[in-house]
Structures are given as structure tokens and as C-alpha cells.
Design a protein around this motif. Structure first.
Motif, short mmCIF file in Angstrom:
data_model
loop_
_atom_site.label_atom_id
_atom_site.label_comp_id
_atom_site.label_asym_id
_atom_site.label_seq_id
_atom_site.Cartn_x
_atom_site.Cartn_y
_atom_site.Cartn_z
N ILE A 134 0.87 -1.18 0.00
CA ILE A 134 0.00 0.00 0.00
C ILE A 134 0.91 1.22 0.00
CG2 ILE A 134 -1.80 1.26 1.25
CD1 ILE A 134 -2.39 -1.42 2.74
N ASP A 135 0.80 2.04 -1.03
CA ASP A 135 1.57 3.28 -1.07
C ASP A 135 0.61 4.44 -0.79
OD1 ASP A 135 3.75 4.87 -1.29
OD2 ASP A 135 3.89 4.81 -3.47
N ASN A 136 0.51 4.79 0.47
CA ASN A 136 -0.45 5.83 0.89
C ASN A 136 0.18 7.20 0.67
OD1 ASN A 136 -2.76 6.94 1.92
ND2 ASN A 136 -2.26 6.53 4.05
N VAL A 137 0.38 7.52 -0.60
CA VAL A 137 1.23 8.64 -0.97
C VAL A 137 0.42 9.91 -1.25
CG1 VAL A 137 1.26 8.18 -3.48
CG2 VAL A 137 3.31 9.01 -2.34
N LEU A 138 -0.88 9.75 -1.46
CA LEU A 138 -1.73 10.90 -1.78
C LEU A 138 -2.33 11.51 -0.52
CD1 LEU A 138 -3.70 9.51 -4.84
CD2 LEU A 138 -2.08 11.41 -4.92
N SER A 139 -2.46 12.82 -0.56
CA SER A 139 -3.09 13.51 0.55
C SER A 139 -4.05 14.55 0.00
CB SER A 139 -2.01 14.18 1.41
OG SER A 139 -2.52 14.42 2.69
N ILE A 140 -4.97 14.97 0.83
CA ILE A 140 -5.98 15.93 0.38
C ILE A 140 -5.91 17.15 1.29
CG2 ILE A 140 -7.83 14.80 1.71
CD1 ILE A 140 -9.70 15.45 -0.63
N ASP A 161 -6.82 20.71 -7.78
CA ASP A 161 -5.70 21.16 -6.94
C ASP A 161 -5.85 20.82 -5.46
OD1 ASP A 161 -4.57 22.24 -9.26
OD2 ASP A 161 -5.64 24.13 -8.97
N LYS A 162 -6.72 19.90 -5.13
CA LYS A 162 -6.89 19.52 -3.73
C LYS A 162 -5.92 18.41 -3.32
CE LYS A 162 -10.49 21.99 -2.45
NZ LYS A 162 -10.62 22.80 -1.26
N PHE A 163 -5.50 17.63 -4.31
CA PHE A 163 -4.67 16.47 -3.98
C PHE A 163 -3.20 16.80 -4.17
CE2 PHE A 163 -8.81 14.80 -5.21
CZ PHE A 163 -9.09 14.01 -4.10
N PHE A 164 -2.36 16.23 -3.33
CA PHE A 164 -0.92 16.41 -3.49
C PHE A 164 -0.19 15.16 -3.00
CE2 PHE A 164 -2.06 17.95 0.70
CZ PHE A 164 -1.02 17.51 1.52
N LEU A 165 1.08 15.08 -3.37
CA LEU A 165 1.89 13.93 -2.97
C LEU A 165 2.59 14.23 -1.66
CD1 LEU A 165 3.61 12.98 -6.35
CD2 LEU A 165 1.88 11.63 -5.15
N ARG A 166 2.50 13.29 -0.74
CA ARG A 166 3.25 13.39 0.52
C ARG A 166 4.73 13.12 0.30
NH1 ARG A 166 -0.88 11.77 4.46
NH2 ARG A 166 -1.68 9.95 3.38
N LYS A 167 5.00 12.19 -0.65
CA LYS A 167 6.38 11.79 -0.98
C LYS A 167 6.35 11.21 -2.38
CE LYS A 167 5.32 7.60 1.39
NZ LYS A 167 5.39 6.51 2.16
N LYS A 168 7.50 10.82 -2.87
CA LYS A 168 7.56 10.28 -4.24
C LYS A 168 6.92 8.88 -4.27
CE LYS A 168 10.79 9.64 -8.05
NZ LYS A 168 9.83 10.15 -9.04
N PRO A 169 6.06 8.62 -5.27
CA PRO A 169 5.49 7.27 -5.38
C PRO A 169 6.58 6.21 -5.53
CG PRO A 169 4.34 8.80 -6.82
CD PRO A 169 5.54 9.53 -6.29
N ARG A 170 6.35 5.04 -4.96
CA ARG A 170 7.40 4.02 -4.94
C ARG A 170 7.48 3.18 -6.21
NH1 ARG A 170 6.39 0.47 0.16
NH2 ARG A 170 7.82 -0.94 -0.86
N SER A 171 6.49 3.33 -7.10
CA SER A 171 6.51 2.55 -8.34
C SER A 171 6.00 3.39 -9.51
CB SER A 171 5.63 1.31 -8.17
OG SER A 171 5.52 0.62 -9.39
N THR A 172 6.44 3.03 -10.71
CA THR A 172 5.95 3.75 -11.89
C THR A 172 4.67 3.11 -12.44
OG1 THR A 172 7.38 2.40 -13.30
CG2 THR A 172 8.24 4.55 -12.62
N SER A 173 4.27 2.00 -11.85
CA SER A 173 3.04 1.33 -12.26
C SER A 173 2.20 1.00 -11.03
CB SER A 173 3.42 0.04 -13.02
OG SER A 173 2.26 -0.69 -13.30
#
Ligand SMILES: [Zn+2]
Length: 212
Positions: A134-140, A161-173
């Protein structure tokens, strides 16, 4: 009431199908007839912006509708186990080689109202069964009005523009997961943000689709 005591008491109380109100086993939510009327997975009827392929298990109709409502608004968080099985079936069909799943985030207001993150809870059950990260990378951010109360253009504006990344996603897929897809505006915005973070391939899976 103490949670343990509550679950012990409820075990001895009669339990009814959420749809037809037939008496059922204490750990079930639907009777066998209602459960087998959900025959998914179905293909999502339309394409979504920024998403390679989108699939939902069933339509947002009875009896799926009652299940989702009981889960999100009716104090039946245990339905998450059933939903995890559904997600498992869909991954097997639509994204068998993808091992990272990203939940669409729950807004802070919804989290406070329900006491749990609806999508994350389903995925945690899933991760106990299969080897998936689980890559819980999105935040609102900020306040969002519940999408279900808005018209199409307002839904797009509401989540822009409500969503943003907390950190870099761990996979390209990745698999993007949301319980219900309605206009698709939320999923498309999440996908856009993921692509900005380097994700190349996005499969959206949802339990139910209410998209017209
Ligand atoms: Zn029933």
C-alpha cells in the motif's frame, strides 16, 4: 460501550440481510441470494482522464449500494473484509502483475466523522491476504464538499488542486483504488498528481461505479 463487549453481545443478537432483511449468520451482511446477485467485475462504462484503464466491480445499485452505505455511514466497518475480497478478484483479472496500490485519500472531515479511513481499511485487509504494497502517498488539502452533493462541473472544481503527494510514489506502475467512482473527477485528479510524481501506468479499481 466496550468494543469487545459490544461484539460479544451483537453475536447473540439476530442479524439481518441489509437488503431483504432475511435473518442471516452473525458475521454476514447479505443473505446468499442478495450476495450472488452481485456478479462483477464489470468494465467501467467510460474512459477517465489520466487513467489507462478503469474497472469497477459492480454498479452503485442494490445490493452493492446498501453494502457501501452500511460500510461508510452505518457503523459496519467489518464490510471492509468483503470489499477486500472483491479488490483481490479484480487485481487478479485486471492488474495481476502490479504490486503497488494507492488509495484515494479520505478528507479530514470524513475521517473525523467516520473514525476511520474507508479506503485504507479495505486495503489493509487486502494486504493481509496477498503480497501487495500500500503506497499511501496521496493527501488531500483544505475543505472539500462531499462529491455526492454536487453537479458535474462543481465536482471537477471541488477537487481541482486539492490532492498532493506526501512523498515520491514508490513505483511507476500502480493501481489506484477508490470505493465508489461517481463523476470520475476525483480519480482523474489523483491520477494527474501521481503522473506528476513519475507514475507512468495507472489502473483504477473501484468497488462500485455510479458514473452515468
Ligand atoms: Zn438478502
Amino acid at each position: 460501550m466496550d468494543l469487545m463487549l459490544k461484539s460479544v453481545i451483537s453475536y447473540f443478537l439476530p442479524n439481518y440481510c441489509l437488503v431483504c432483511e432475511r435473518e442471516i449468520d452473525p458475521n454476514d451482511y447479505l443473505c446468499k441470494d442478495c450476495l450472488t446477485s452481485i456478479r462483477g467485475p464489470i468494465m467501467a462504462p467510460v474512459e477517465l482522464l489520466n487513467i489507462d484503464s478503469a474497472h469497477s466491480y459492480w454498479k452503485y445499485e442494490s445490493p452493492m449500494k446498501e453494502l457501501i452505505r452500511a460500510y461508510k455511514f452505518g457503523d459496519r466497518p467489518g464490510v471492509a473484509r468483503l470489499f477486500a475480497k472483491i479488490v483481490f478478484e479484480m487485481i487478479d483479472v485486471f492488474a495481476p502483475s502490479t504490486d503497488v496500490i494507492v488509495p484515494v485519500p479520505t478528507s479530514l472531515q470524513a475521517f473525523i466523522r467516520r473514525g476511520f479511513d474507508t479506503n485504507l481499511r479495505i486495503l489493509r485487509h487486502l494486504a493481509r491476504t496477498i503480497d501487495i504494497k500500500i503506497d499511501n502517498v496521496l493527501s488531500i488539502s483544505g475543505k472539500t464538499v462531499p462529491q455526492s452533493t454536487l453537479k458535474m462541473q462543481d465536482r471537477i472544481d471541488n477537487v481541482r488542486d486539492k490532492f498532493f503527494l506526501r512523498k515520491k510514489p514508490r513505483s511507476t506502475s500502480v493501481i489506484l483504488f477508490d470505493d465508489v467512482v461517481t463523476s470520475g473527477a476525483t480519480a482523474s485528479q489523483c491520477a494527474r498528481v501521481l503522473r506528476e510524481g513519475g507514475v507512468k501506468e495507472i489502473t483504477l479499481l473501484a468497488i462500485a461505479s455510479a458514473k452515468k
